[in-house]
Design an enzyme around this catalytic site. Sequence first.
Site, mmCIF file in Angstrom:
data_model
loop_
_atom_site.group_PDB
_atom_site.id
_atom_site.type_symbol
_atom_site.label_atom_id
_atom_site.label_comp_id
_atom_site.label_asym_id
_atom_site.label_seq_id
_atom_site.Cartn_x
_atom_site.Cartn_y
_atom_site.Cartn_z
ATOM 1 C CG HIS A 108 -1.934 1.306 0.984
ATOM 2 N ND1 HIS A 108 -3.000 1.239 0.147
ATOM 3 C CD2 HIS A 108 -1.663 2.109 1.684
ATOM 4 C CE1 HIS A 108 -3.685 2.568 0.494
ATOM 5 N NE2 HIS A 108 -2.793 2.791 1.038
ATOM 6 C CG ASP A 111 -1.385 6.199 2.106
ATOM 7 O OD1 ASP A 111 -2.149 5.226 1.993
ATOM 8 O OD2 ASP A 111 -1.396 6.097 3.542
ATOM 9 C CG ASP A 143 -6.010 3.268 4.009
ATOM 10 O OD1 ASP A 143 -7.438 3.924 5.626
ATOM 11 O OD2 ASP A 143 -4.774 3.886 3.867
ATOM 12 C CG HIS A 157 -7.320 6.961 0.704
ATOM 13 N ND1 HIS A 157 -6.679 6.149 -0.437
ATOM 14 C CD2 HIS A 157 -6.307 6.851 1.491
ATOM 15 C CE1 HIS A 157 -5.811 5.115 0.139
ATOM 16 N NE2 HIS A 157 -5.506 5.437 1.904
#
Length: 1109
Positions: free
Chosen positions: A292, A294, A404, A622
């Site tokens: 993951h 971001d 997420d 997000h």
Amino acid sequence: MGGESHRIVPMAKDYPTLAAGPVGKQIRNLYQDRLRQFTDGGQYREQGLLPKIPEAVASGPDYVKLSVYSPPHLSRPLFKEAVKHDFKPTNVGESFGPSWSTHWFKVKLTVPKSLREYDHLEFVWDANNEGLIYTEEGDAVHGLTGGGERTEWILPKELKDGTEHTFYIEMACNGMFGNAPGGDSIQPPDPNRYFQLHTAEVRAVNLEARALYFDFWEISDAAREFPADSWESHQALQICNKIMDTFIAGSGSKESIKEGREIANEYLGDVDSHKVYDSDKEEIVTGIGYCHIDTCWLWPFAETKRKVARSWSSQCDLIDRYPELRFCCSQAQQYKWLEQNYPSTFDRVKKKVKEGSFQPIGGSWVEHDTNLPGGESLIRQFLYGQRYFESRFGQRCKTFWLPDTFGYSTQLPQICRISGMTRFLTQKLSWNNINNFPHTTFNWVALDNSQVICHMPPAETYTAEANFGDVRRSITQHKSLDQDKTSLLVFGKGDGGGGPTYQHLEKLRRCRGIADKTGLLPRLKLGGSADDFFDRLEKKVEDGTELVTWYGELYFELHRGTYTTQANNKRNNRKAEILIREIEYLATLATIKKSYDGKSSYKYPKKDLDDMWENVLLCQFHDCLPGSSIEMCYDDSDEIYAKVFTTGERILKDALAELGFDDDIKADSKLVALNTMPWPRTEIVKLPPIASLPSYGLAHSTGPGVMDIRPLASPYSATIASIKEIRPNVFELRNSQFKVEVSNGVITSLYDIAASREIIPKGQKANQLVLYDDKPLYWQAWDVEVYHLNSRTPLSPHKTSISEDSPHRVALDIETRISDKSWVKTTISLSAAVGNAPTYVEMDSEVTWHETMKFLKVEFPVDIVNTEASYETQFGVVRRPTHFNTTWDMAKFEVCCHKFADLSEHTYGVSILNDSKYGFATQGNVMRLSLLRAPKAPDAHADMGTHRIRYAILPHAGGLSEKTVQTAFNFNNPLRLVGHAESALDRLAPTSAPSLLSSLRILGAPNLVLDTVKRGEDDEDVSRGELPVKKGQSIIVRIYDALGGKSVGVLTWGGLRVKQVSKVNALEDEIEDLTKDVVGVGAESGSASGKGVKIQVRAFEVATFRLVL
């Protein structure tokens, strides 16, 4: 008693007759606590296993010669640019900085003779920050995390020949989680952080000792975590103690390590290769590697581009060493960055994708927020994402992957289905801080009844460390075992990137061995994909498994402050979405103008629109759009949005010019307004300050298209508005629909004249600004907690004055001091009413905001009773409780809405409209719009400065209807005034038939919204060549039901020469040919005569149609 026979049992001769000595029962906790001595780094480290792993080390300039180039101004040059510069000598022990700077190291490595005899050599580099190793030719080969994690690179054999070899390391002066000071990662970053290079050496590694380390780790976990009354736990404890005793007896020799591994084999079996997974025993847990990253968060976008290269190059390397690893990765944007900046690494990824070991997943442009983006943005996330994956890898994604994000919109299942995806993975609801979400695997159902299979990994993380406990929790925390016992385990370093490590894969091999040997740990399998897992689920459903269902939104009971934080960013998002919609509509009409006159040479601005969309979609990540990133990210997004708006205004001007309009209004311009909404509009509009023009004019149309600006003395003239001070500091604003009383700066009466109804309860105050103390438990930018409601402080205006008094619009200016640093100036206005066209009480506020941990809201108590309020969401309306009957109800004390919220009874209701806000609450009869927050982490200056906020009260007879939906659209889409040439008027005026600008509309179903008009992605005059071209021209029209009623209507296109009509999905694949349903349409209600197609739309359905010209 008689009848028995007696059997004589011979005495055992080999069992000792005499006791050798006392043997005591093990004190379990002592023998269990002892285990940590073997692998811990504490006081017994040197007597344990860890020192046996490195066998030899070479360091210093004789073997590792270093030089450095430090680019100026925090720049991040790519390899080709960096290596052109001069490199200066440096050495271990030097410090590099400041935060966010980059330093390129040239490493000249010579393996000494003493190390060449070892089979396995690693280059170890650690400066407690991130880095990336490049070959001398510029290929990125391995990422570095720092701080003891992912610090080693296995040296290729060709570097072990004793000669000098050169490679490069790019150092990034940030940790995996940015540059926060003091160990609290969400605090604003320290701009002056420096990193000491403390390790640069070659190590020979004893792989048997390292393997024993992992053996011991997992068996000792079994001893601790299996039930204390299980033989499996007791046996694990005995095995571990036996390994330690053997090691001690052999003084830590290689032989004792080898013997320890043989002892471990009794519990694990053979776990030294991927063949541990080859048995045909049914797996319960499917392990999937994931990284993951971001796209921005505690670091800026530019750093993410490097995180992608670091992480994915490491994964390609790891796949080569561990054939069982299947690595899935989402976010088309990140693939595109890799393709642009690291082409050789992208080629490695493509090769792995083809082999099936590197697996694109998710189908979206980024892992986006789903609460705040508009409906069309959600569709474009998938349109751009799926098209990218298909164009680069020849495949679309079947699984939406969004582990997420901060809650899940109720229309996501439908949008997934029309975008080619039938399944969904997430896990964030495990963070709920009030209620425990009850399911693991279930059918999630949208407003329109569309469904997807949803799975939430029961280990409750998307960054599992692949520990024994993660595997065990995949069963012990599984909430859907009645339906299906299988689950996904998503493992790998994440958030800041990284992905799986060799340590993860070694541990998982041993977990599988334990499962096969004992049966108590769920059996894990690597080597498949997330899609394989969902394929098996779908097959089980086919074969009769009934999954439970969850209808409506997956509301996240945390991070509710993200509906409000970083207000400017959210405003930019809303404005950008609206601008792109208008451009696509007008540009589409401009490209098909030749259907009328054959003279059009206009080119649809596909590249510009793609760039705009990709930028808007990027900023919907997000952690960006919700407001939970550091300040640097919002500096970046401000620049990105500025580029979007600059490009947008340019191509909008081009489209207007092609249609015969001039955005630059001059004194001699023939003035008109453009209605790009798909319904009639009648509004009083403020005219530009040109000498020959009055202040206001009347714009009127019976549908989309050109609206003449008429003088207010025309037959369409408005009844007047009025304002007066009826008592000291009490003002009355009135038009033919409403009477508004403002007392001491707040609305104390709002009276609907036609309905004879007072809307504000007696003694209550509407448009009341209120301030709350806002200190969540930890996540400042993210959270607002329910206890903040106890700190409500009403703000008292200190000055009220009439600012406008004309027959067409009246207004009051109200000034309110929040503190000695912050204040609000609000203009309350009421326009004259025109016939039955709805009017509303509008508030336009300028807020200067310099608070700390405060929350500003505005309240509207209304005389309405309902246990549910309605909130606009993407492509529909979601209803939520206005009470706190249960903890599930109370958890929704702050919710997300888009352009309106509504509280209605059967006979009457009130809507609150807004032009840039998303946070809302309705408690009982009090409607409360959230305006501004003031968190101090991770951005210390979040929302500080000046803001402009528009909102309005729209009372209405009856329940929620298309009146609110359309007025909210209009409120967010002010009429655009343009000038035009007379020749353009002749061609495009409302009186001409057919009129191009009024051709597309819906008849017979006012609840249907014609939301999007664009060109076909692969039309021959539009396509950019990513996917096969389709002959001819087509218009894509997207329609949705806004209120929840199955509808039949006619999509009309006036005189456009449409040859074929089909229903398509969001990716523009044909579903059904509708040409047979084409009908003639007369000139009714001002619409252009011509043709149209009968359409049927389910309640809350999003329906897309292609008109082939």
